[in-house]
Design a protein around this motif. Structure first.
Motif, PDB file in Angstrom:
ATOM      1  N   UNK A 101      -8.904  -0.604  -0.773  1.00 43.70           N
ATOM      2  CA  UNK A 101      -8.505  -1.568  -1.796  1.00 43.70           C
ATOM      3  C   UNK A 101      -9.071  -2.952  -1.488  1.00 43.70           C
ATOM      4  N   UNK A 102      -9.065  -3.333  -0.215  1.00 38.81           N
ATOM      5  CA  UNK A 102      -9.611  -4.629   0.180  1.00 38.81           C
ATOM      6  C   UNK A 102     -11.101  -4.696  -0.096  1.00 38.81           C
ATOM      7  N   UNK A 103     -11.828  -3.622   0.197  1.00 39.11           N
ATOM      8  CA  UNK A 103     -13.271  -3.634  -0.040  1.00 39.11           C
ATOM      9  C   UNK A 103     -13.577  -3.826  -1.519  1.00 39.11           C
ATOM     10  N   UNK A 134      -6.082   3.091   5.955  1.00 35.84           N
ATOM     11  CA  UNK A 134      -7.316   3.445   5.253  1.00 35.84           C
ATOM     12  C   UNK A 134      -7.211   3.140   3.763  1.00 35.84           C
ATOM     13  N   UNK A 135      -6.074   3.376   3.169  1.00 36.86           N
ATOM     14  CA  UNK A 135      -5.877   3.049   1.755  1.00 36.86           C
ATOM     15  C   UNK A 135      -6.064   1.553   1.536  1.00 36.86           C
ATOM     16  N   UNK A 136      -5.443   0.756   2.384  1.00 39.41           N
ATOM     17  CA  UNK A 136      -5.561  -0.691   2.262  1.00 39.41           C
ATOM     18  C   UNK A 136      -6.989  -1.174   2.424  1.00 39.41           C
ATOM     19  N   UNK A 140      -7.832   6.203 -10.878  1.00 42.95           N
ATOM     20  CA  UNK A 140      -7.663   6.917  -9.620  1.00 42.95           C
ATOM     21  C   UNK A 140      -7.322   5.928  -8.517  1.00 42.95           C
ATOM     22  N   UNK A 141      -6.718   6.436  -7.462  1.00 40.75           N
ATOM     23  CA  UNK A 141      -6.345   5.557  -6.349  1.00 40.75           C
ATOM     24  C   UNK A 141      -7.551   4.831  -5.772  1.00 40.75           C
ATOM     25  N   UNK A 142      -8.699   5.506  -5.704  1.00 41.39           N
ATOM     26  CA  UNK A 142      -9.874   4.863  -5.109  1.00 41.39           C
ATOM     27  C   UNK A 142     -10.508   3.823  -6.024  1.00 41.39           C
ATOM     28  N   UNK A 143      -9.927   3.613  -7.209  1.00 40.08           N
ATOM     29  CA  UNK A 143     -10.382   2.551  -8.102  1.00 40.08           C
ATOM     30  C   UNK A 143      -9.489   1.313  -8.038  1.00 40.08           C
ATOM     31  N   UNK A 151       0.819  -1.220   0.000  1.00 44.68           N
ATOM     32  CA  UNK A 151       0.000   0.000   0.000  1.00 44.68           C
ATOM     33  C   UNK A 151       0.854   1.272   0.000  1.00 44.68           C
ATOM     34  N   UNK A 152       2.131   1.153  -0.334  1.00 45.15           N
ATOM     35  CA  UNK A 152       3.055   2.292  -0.293  1.00 45.15           C
ATOM     36  C   UNK A 152       2.784   3.271  -1.428  1.00 45.15           C
ATOM     37  N   UNK A 153       3.186   4.520  -1.227  1.00 44.81           N
ATOM     38  CA  UNK A 153       3.028   5.546  -2.261  1.00 44.81           C
ATOM     39  C   UNK A 153       3.720   5.137  -3.553  1.00 44.81           C
TER      40      UNK A 153
END
Length: 299
Positions: free
Chosen positions: A278-280, A273-275, A102-105, A87-89
């Motif tokens: 992505x998991x969801x 939160x990023x992970x 996008x990141x949220x995709x 989940x790193x930048x």
């Protein structure tokens, strides 16, 4: 840290080599985590492994020798370095640039480790990860057109070794074959279940060599194979990440590895939160398919 990415090269060739995707401050932690999970796998205390004699899922216990460690982010391994890097930048930046999303995709998928067997040299046949070897040219065209919503990578980790002895040269691939069906000569060498005696006999094939910290990112429906030397030490992070715009196109290839543990709260609770986002996305894909999807390839 921002890494320059030649997306045009990746789109045309189907792969790209990127240096320094592991930040210097996390390299040692990843390397030590790799050593621990390799030791657990070789001792038998970690059962989720890629078994010599089995090229593709499902893997079994028919051979005590291993060529890979499965499920690096599993809570029972308790190695947070793997999740932190996934989940790193740096890795997220590459994935969003290559997928043009996008990141949220982004969708969490697989995180594994490729290692050298101890007792046997081992090889994988020429294959595409989600297209059967007996697919017709027309079927290949259709399948390849769908396979644009994910990236796969190999990242070499070991650093405290002699490069001349331990560089990672296991991967062979045929550039541009992520976009085109096999030629008749390529088809003749990739219809068999047997690995090639010499991978470079495949028309157009190249051998990919990685130094510590280098990553090859590739479309995993590119024509590729692997050759493992039991005498050459290997510790190469092997994973993939998807894009929710692909819907369920990646479901079989990802879920065939057995990811029920990723739906458990004890895994989710370890993620940032990023992970979690992505998991969801992965869970949503899993919930959106019906029945047993089977396996992409056969052993």
């Amino acid at each position: 840290m921002t890494t320059a990415i030649d997306k045009a090269f990746y789109d045309e060739q189907g792969y790209i080599i990127i240096p320094n995707l592991i930040p210097p401050q996390t390299f040692e932690a990843l390397e030590e985590a790799c050593e621990r999970v390799i030791a657990k796998t070789r001792s038998g205390s970690w059962p989720h492994r890629r078994t010599v004699g089995r090229q593709f899922p499902p893997f079994d216990d028919s051979n005590p020798d291993s060529w890979g460690v499965q499920h690096l982010m599993h809570p029972d391994l308790d190695e947070p370095a793997f999740t932190e890097w996934y989940t790193s930048d740096a890795l997220i930046n590459v994935a969003t640039n290559l997928l043009q999303c996008n990141e949220d995709e982004l969708q969490m998928e697989l995180s594994n480790l490729l290692i050298n067997p101890l007792e046997h040299d081992f090889a994988l046949r020429w294959h595409r990860d989600d297209v059967r070897e007996n697919a017709t040219a027309e079927e290949e065209v259709v399948a390849l057109a769908l396979w644009t919503h994910g990236v796969q990578w190999n990242t070499r980790v070991l650093s405290n070794v002699d490069f001349a002895l331990y560089e990672d040269s296991c991967l062979y691939l045929v550039p541009k074959t992520h976009s085109f069906p096999r030629t008749e000569l390529q088809r003749a060498q990739s219809m068999t279940q047997a690995p090639p005696a010499n991978p470079l006999d495949m028309p157009g094939a190249i051998q990919v060599t990685l130094q510590p910290g280098e990553t090859v990112i590739y479309n995993n429906n590119i024509l590729h194979c692997g050759a493992y030397n039991s005498k050459q030490r290997r510790a190469t992070l092997h994973g993939c990440m998807g894009d929710i715009r692909g819907g369920s196109t990646r479901a079989k290839n990802v879920l065939q590895h057995g990811l029920l543990w990723m739906t458990e709260d004890r895994f989710r609770d370890r993620l940032n939160e990023r992970g979690k986002r992505m998991l969801q996305a992965l869970i949503d894909m899993k919930n959106g398919v019906q029945g047993d999807l089977g396996y992409s390839l056969v052993n």
